[in-house]
Design a protein around this motif. Structure first.
Motif, PDB file in Angstrom:
ATOM      1  N   ILE A   1     -60.909  37.454  -7.903  1.00 50.23           N
ATOM      2  CA  ILE A   1     -62.266  36.907  -7.998  1.00 50.23           C
ATOM      3  C   ILE A   1     -63.242  37.839  -7.308  1.00 50.23           C
ATOM      4  N   ARG A   2     -64.387  38.045  -7.921  1.00 54.59           N
ATOM      5  CA  ARG A   2     -65.377  38.979  -7.407  1.00 54.59           C
ATOM      6  C   ARG A   2     -65.747  38.640  -5.958  1.00 54.59           C
ATOM      7  N   PRO A   3     -65.887  39.626  -5.101  1.00 55.98           N
ATOM      8  CA  PRO A   3     -66.098  39.387  -3.665  1.00 55.98           C
ATOM      9  C   PRO A   3     -67.482  38.845  -3.323  1.00 55.98           C
ATOM     10  N   ASP A   4     -68.447  38.921  -4.238  1.00 60.64           N
ATOM     11  CA  ASP A   4     -69.779  38.389  -3.931  1.00 60.64           C
ATOM     12  C   ASP A   4     -69.933  36.934  -4.360  1.00 60.64           C
ATOM     13  N   ARG A   5     -68.814  36.272  -4.629  1.00 62.01           N
ATOM     14  CA  ARG A   5     -68.815  34.852  -4.982  1.00 62.01           C
ATOM     15  C   ARG A   5     -69.277  34.001  -3.800  1.00 62.01           C
ATOM     16  N   GLN A   6     -69.471  32.703  -4.066  1.00 60.14           N
ATOM     17  CA  GLN A   6     -69.615  31.710  -3.002  1.00 60.14           C
ATOM     18  C   GLN A   6     -68.276  31.000  -2.858  1.00 60.14           C
ATOM     19  N   THR A   7     -67.783  30.894  -1.633  1.00 62.57           N
ATOM     20  CA  THR A   7     -66.486  30.262  -1.385  1.00 62.57           C
ATOM     21  C   THR A   7     -66.670  29.048  -0.487  1.00 62.57           C
ATOM     22  N   LEU A   8     -66.074  27.932  -0.900  1.00 62.10           N
ATOM     23  CA  LEU A   8     -66.156  26.694  -0.136  1.00 62.10           C
ATOM     24  C   LEU A   8     -64.742  26.217   0.156  1.00 62.10           C
TER      25      LEU A   8
END
Length: 540
Positions: free
Chosen positions: A288-295
């Motif tokens: 998954i692309r590293p500039d995602r939002q992760t929750l």
């Protein structure tokens, strides 16, 4: 502010006006990024048609090379309501204290106190109000502004506290601001779940609140044929809810990819690590692309979960509801009986007799093994009790059917292994019986948490044997914190004896399990139960 790849400009004032057509933000230019790469042709992890059906070892993409080819996206959709903006620091501190909120990180948005303050567009807000919720839960009050702000975040709260909606609704808003999926695209929102049952439950919430936006979702889990899941993925789904193992299967045979995922949710993170999913989680997140939002959402905050957050969350903000010390809901009455294995069946039936006086009661019985689960179910059914079993050896169709029968009250007794300890939210479970104690105190808290949910009351009955002595001290601690009556027989297992209780009754303290004989004078007369209507009708 411009959202990349679209032929219209949208700014925060447009969003906050909630004109009801925010989905228009996803219209647009289907050529917003290079479609000749749409079938997974990106380097470092894609699959060409020639190897599309052959399992391939997943390789972490070269994100420096990949990111320029992926669509730009926006993460921050939170516009602070005027009422929230004008609240003083003292009012905010008081609200957080009253709701047992602990926050960490910098620039954390203020909590909201009602649905209107959350800033959701009308199409989301109307769905929420239609469900009849009075007010947001504590985790939602703080979690929604945090999730909508686009920041990586951690939410820690007990099971049954509303964590699913805390990430589901912001996820829908996130999707509606992104370019539409093109053929060959994977999901925009990915939710990882530890169990099939929890994944299915999450899917129901996503379907319920995403229907007004025509957002498609797919649930990907093991134990069932892959065909339908593959077809759903091929059709295109903005949301994928998945257990780690089956998702990796789909990635390795090229049936989906995670290039478009910009909103990643790790639900019940502590449970996933308990189940040994850490290697699979890390393999998936690398895709998954590293500039995602992760929750990340969890009921507890052990070191393993902290390490995972440290590795995959960027400058996260965190909200915790209640103490990090493990605790059971105070709306649950905990009854512990110190008995032998030979006494368990008789004691279970005695409690079922009492519970069944309320014809609306649902009873969840936990056993330690699949074999014990089946044995208990067979014993109860032969005795006329309407019981069904659910465990990992049942195929998914049967598990779904059993759960539906239990949820609708047609079979008000369900015997289960720990597959039902988390994530199964069934209304009206008044009793939980721990026929076998779990292996650790965390699972005990989650098991009994199937009752007493959303402010309702419930009763948890646990059969404690000498084999469970390692749990004694922590069980006593949980009961003390919840101000429960601790039986003298259990106190002998306390590492920190309290009060003038020499030897805790000695050998006689076991009482041979006689403490509960007031339910009706012993085991005798079992056959009479078959002809008696005790609230569930004739059990023949």
């Amino acid at each position: 502010m411009s959202y990349g790849g679209r032929d219209q400009q949208y700014n925060k004032s447009n969003f906050n006006s909630r004109g009801g057509d925010f989905r228009g933000g996803r219209s647009s230019d289907r050529n917003s990024y290079n479609r000749d790469q749409q079938q997974g042709g990106f380097s470092g992890g894609g699959f060409s048609r020639s190897n599309y059906n052959q399992p391939q070892e997943l390789v972490r993409p070269d994100w420096d090379a990949e990111l320029p080819n992926l669509p730009a996206f926006e993460k921050n959709f939170y516009v602070e309501h005027e009422v929230v903006k004008n609240r003083s620091d003292e009012e905010i501190s008081k609200f957080r204290k009253e709701n047992e909120m602990t926050i960490s990180g910098h620039d954390i948005p203020k909590p909201i106190t009602n649905f209107d303050e959350a800033g959701f567009p009308d199409y989301v807000l109307n769905e929420v109000k239609a469900e009849g919720f009075a007010n947001p839960t504590a985790i939602q009050c703080q979690g929604w502004p945090m999730a909508l702000s686009g920041r990586d975040m951690v939410g820690i709260a007990a099971t049954g506290s509303g964590k699913t909606l805390s990430y589901c609704l912001p996820g829908i808003v996130h999707i509606n601001a992104q370019p539409l999926l093109a053929p060959g695209d994977g999901p925009i929102v990915l939710v990882l779940s530890p169990t099939r049952e929890l994944a299915v439950q999450i899917q129901k919430e996503c379907s319920k609140f995403g229907k007004s936006s025509r957002i498609r979702n797919t649930c990907v889990y093991g134990g069932v044929p892959k065909g339908q899941q593959i077809r759903d993925l091929s059709r295109g789904s903005e949301i994928v809810i998945a257990t780690p193992g089956r998702l990796i299967d789909m990635l390795e045979i090229g049936k989906t990819n995670l290039k478009r995922v910009t909103y990643l949710v790790l639900d019940e993170a502590d449970r996933m690590l308990d189940m040994g999913f850490e290697p699979q989680i890390r393999k998936i997140v690398d895709q998954i692309r590293p500039d995602r939002q992760t929750l990340m959402w969890s009921a507890t905050w052990p070191k393993e979960v902290q390490n995972l957050a440290r590795d995959y969350l960027n400058d996260p903000i965190q909200v915790q509801i209640g103490s990090l010390e493990l605790a059971a809901s105070h709306t649950i009455t905990q009854l512990v009986e110190v008995i032998t294995d030979f006494e368990k069946r008789d004691r279970m039936v005695k409690h079922l007799e009492v519970a069944s006086q309320d014809k609306e009661s649902k009873i969840l019985v936990f056993a330690s093994t699949k074999r014990t689960c089946d044995e208990i179910t067979k014993y109860l059914r032969e005795d006329g009790w309407p019981a069904l079993a659910i465990h990992g050896d049942k195929d998914q169709r049967e598990r779904d059917w059993v759960l539906a029968e239990f949820r609708e009250g047609r079979s008000p007794i369900m015997v289960a292994t720990d597959v039902a300890a988390r994530g199964i939210d069934v209304k009206g479970i008044n009793y939980v019986i721990n026929y076998d104690m779990p292996g650790n105190i965390e699972d005990y808290v989650h098991r009994i948490g199937r009752t007493g949910r959303a402010g309702a009351t419930g009763t948890a009955i646990s059969f404690f044997t000498e084999e469970n002595k390692s749990l004694g001290a922590s069980l006593i601690s949980i009961m003390r914190e919840a101000k429960q009556t601790i039986p003298p027989e259990l106190l002998k297992y306390d590492r920190k004896p309290r009060g003038p209780h020499p030897r805790y009754g000695g050998r006689g303290s076991y009482g041979r399990g006689r403490g509960g004989r007031g339910y009706g004078g012993g085991r005798g007369g079992r056959g009479n139960f078959r002809s008696r209507d005790n609230g569930w009708g004739n059990r023949n």
